[in-house]
Design a protein around this motif. Sequence first.
Motif, PDB file in Angstrom:
ATOM      1  N   SER A  59      17.534  24.674   5.924  1.00 19.45           N
ATOM      2  CA  SER A  59      16.828  26.014   5.986  1.00 19.45           C
ATOM      3  C   SER A  59      15.166  25.799   5.799  1.00 19.45           C
ATOM      4  CB  SER A  59      17.660  26.968   5.017  1.00 19.45           C
ATOM      5  OG  SER A  59      18.887  27.116   5.456  1.00 19.45           O
ATOM      6  N   VAL A  60      14.579  24.820   5.702  1.00 22.65           N
ATOM      7  CA  VAL A  60      13.290  24.990   5.434  1.00 22.65           C
ATOM      8  C   VAL A  60      12.412  25.323   7.036  1.00 22.65           C
ATOM      9  CG1 VAL A  60      11.276  23.715   4.648  1.00 22.65           C
ATOM     10  CG2 VAL A  60      13.681  22.838   4.206  1.00 22.65           C
ATOM     11  N   GLU A  61      12.359  26.825   7.198  1.00 27.34           N
ATOM     12  CA  GLU A  61      12.031  27.335   8.181  1.00 27.34           C
ATOM     13  C   GLU A  61      10.887  28.104   8.088  1.00 27.34           C
ATOM     14  OE1 GLU A  61      13.760  30.176  11.847  1.00 27.34           O
ATOM     15  OE2 GLU A  61      14.622  30.257  10.013  1.00 27.34           O
ATOM     16  N   GLY A  62       9.823  28.124   8.877  1.00 29.35           N
ATOM     17  CA  GLY A  62       8.639  28.736   8.688  1.00 29.35           C
ATOM     18  C   GLY A  62       8.049  29.107  10.075  1.00 29.35           C
ATOM     19  N   GLU A 176       9.880  22.412  16.542  1.00 28.66           N
ATOM     20  CA  GLU A 176       9.536  23.597  17.125  1.00 28.66           C
ATOM     21  C   GLU A 176      10.498  24.171  17.821  1.00 28.66           C
ATOM     22  OE1 GLU A 176       6.582  24.942  16.583  1.00 28.66           O
ATOM     23  OE2 GLU A 176       5.298  23.522  15.742  1.00 28.66           O
ATOM     24  N   ILE A 177      10.787  25.364  17.599  1.00 28.89           N
ATOM     25  CA  ILE A 177      11.949  26.010  18.420  1.00 28.89           C
ATOM     26  C   ILE A 177      11.405  26.898  19.455  1.00 28.89           C
ATOM     27  CG2 ILE A 177      13.583  27.812  18.279  1.00 28.89           C
ATOM     28  CD1 ILE A 177      13.948  25.175  16.414  1.00 28.89           C
ATOM     29  N   MET A 182       9.606  30.174  15.835  1.00 31.07           N
ATOM     30  CA  MET A 182       9.607  29.293  14.229  1.00 31.07           C
ATOM     31  C   MET A 182       9.918  27.969  14.512  1.00 31.07           C
ATOM     32  SD  MET A 182       9.520  32.036  12.485  1.00 31.07           S
ATOM     33  CE  MET A 182      10.195  31.804  10.725  1.00 31.07           C
ATOM     34  N   ALA A 183       9.645  27.264  13.373  1.00 29.88           N
ATOM     35  CA  ALA A 183       9.668  25.973  13.297  1.00 29.88           C
ATOM     36  C   ALA A 183      10.355  25.481  11.984  1.00 29.88           C
ATOM     37  CB  ALA A 183       8.440  25.231  13.465  1.00 29.88           C
ATOM     38  N   PHE A 184      10.852  24.170  12.100  1.00 28.69           N
ATOM     39  CA  PHE A 184      11.551  23.723  10.764  1.00 28.69           C
ATOM     40  C   PHE A 184      10.731  22.439  10.166  1.00 28.69           C
ATOM     41  CE2 PHE A 184      14.795  26.212  12.687  1.00 28.69           C
ATOM     42  CZ  PHE A 184      15.403  26.934  11.453  1.00 28.69           C
ATOM     43  N   TYR A 185      10.373  22.603   8.830  1.00 25.76           N
ATOM     44  CA  TYR A 185       9.448  21.546   8.549  1.00 25.76           C
ATOM     45  C   TYR A 185      10.311  20.603   7.390  1.00 25.76           C
ATOM     46  CZ  TYR A 185       5.831  24.583  10.249  1.00 25.76           C
ATOM     47  OH  TYR A 185       5.176  25.297  11.110  1.00 25.76           O
ATOM     48  N   GLN A 186      10.032  19.288   7.784  1.00 23.41           N
ATOM     49  CA  GLN A 186      10.647  18.271   6.965  1.00 23.41           C
ATOM     50  C   GLN A 186       9.777  17.139   6.400  1.00 23.41           C
ATOM     51  OE1 GLN A 186      14.222  17.856   6.313  1.00 23.41           O
ATOM     52  NE2 GLN A 186      13.968  19.944   6.351  1.00 23.41           N
ATOM     53  N   ALA A 187       9.615  17.045   5.098  1.00 23.94           N
ATOM     54  CA  ALA A 187       8.716  16.153   4.379  1.00 23.94           C
ATOM     55  C   ALA A 187       9.691  15.034   4.016  1.00 23.94           C
ATOM     56  CB  ALA A 187       8.113  16.766   3.261  1.00 23.94           C
TER      57      ALA A 187
END
Length: 218
Positions: A59-62, A176-177, A182-187
């Motif tokens: 759920s890391v969405e921004g 990138e959706i 929106m987009a999901f970010y994964q470190a």
Amino acid sequence: MNWKKKVMKVVPLAVCGIVGSLLFTSGASAHGYIDNGRSSLCKQGLNTGCGPIQYEPQSVEGPGNFPQLGPSDGQIAGAGRYPNLDVQTATRWHKVNLTGGTNTFSWTFTAPHRTKEWKYYITKKGWNPNQPLTRSNLEFISRVDGGDKQPPFKVAHAINLPTDRTGYHIVLGVWEIADTGMAFYQAVDVNLGNNPLVGNTQPSSSLANLLSMKQFTQ
């Protein structure tokens, strides 16, 4: 007679509440994460003190269109929503051991979106791991076209990591959706080694022998 009229007024409100709940649940399920990324390792218990993301690493969405838009500097890892993920020190997060060259980054999707692209970045040489992650810390390394299609529930990308740096680095994956903006970010916190005898417990990966990130542990 009056009692029946009151019942009829109550039932539509209840139905509306149920429908609204179902719509919210459906939207919230369309997420994804990188296996052995920071949020995934929170779920596995290797990262602690993560907050609610430990229960939903997907759920890391921004906001999308990174780096022109997206989360503010210092809030990239948590996508502006999960501040626990933005805490940054050299020792805060569990790391996976990778070597320079081609490595496999595997995504797990709980309900895939139509996809514009995946983008990958890595922290620059000489970055300060004790300061918040910012755009100026990152350099672009790869793009994978999504074709405006829904991906399968598991996707693996062969990404070439630099061979000119070693030690602790962050690889940032951005999904990138295409249909939401929106987009999901994964470190992904990595211990990057480019000498096979130093800082690595696994052989280096190559195009002929891609290794899943699941094989690497701190």
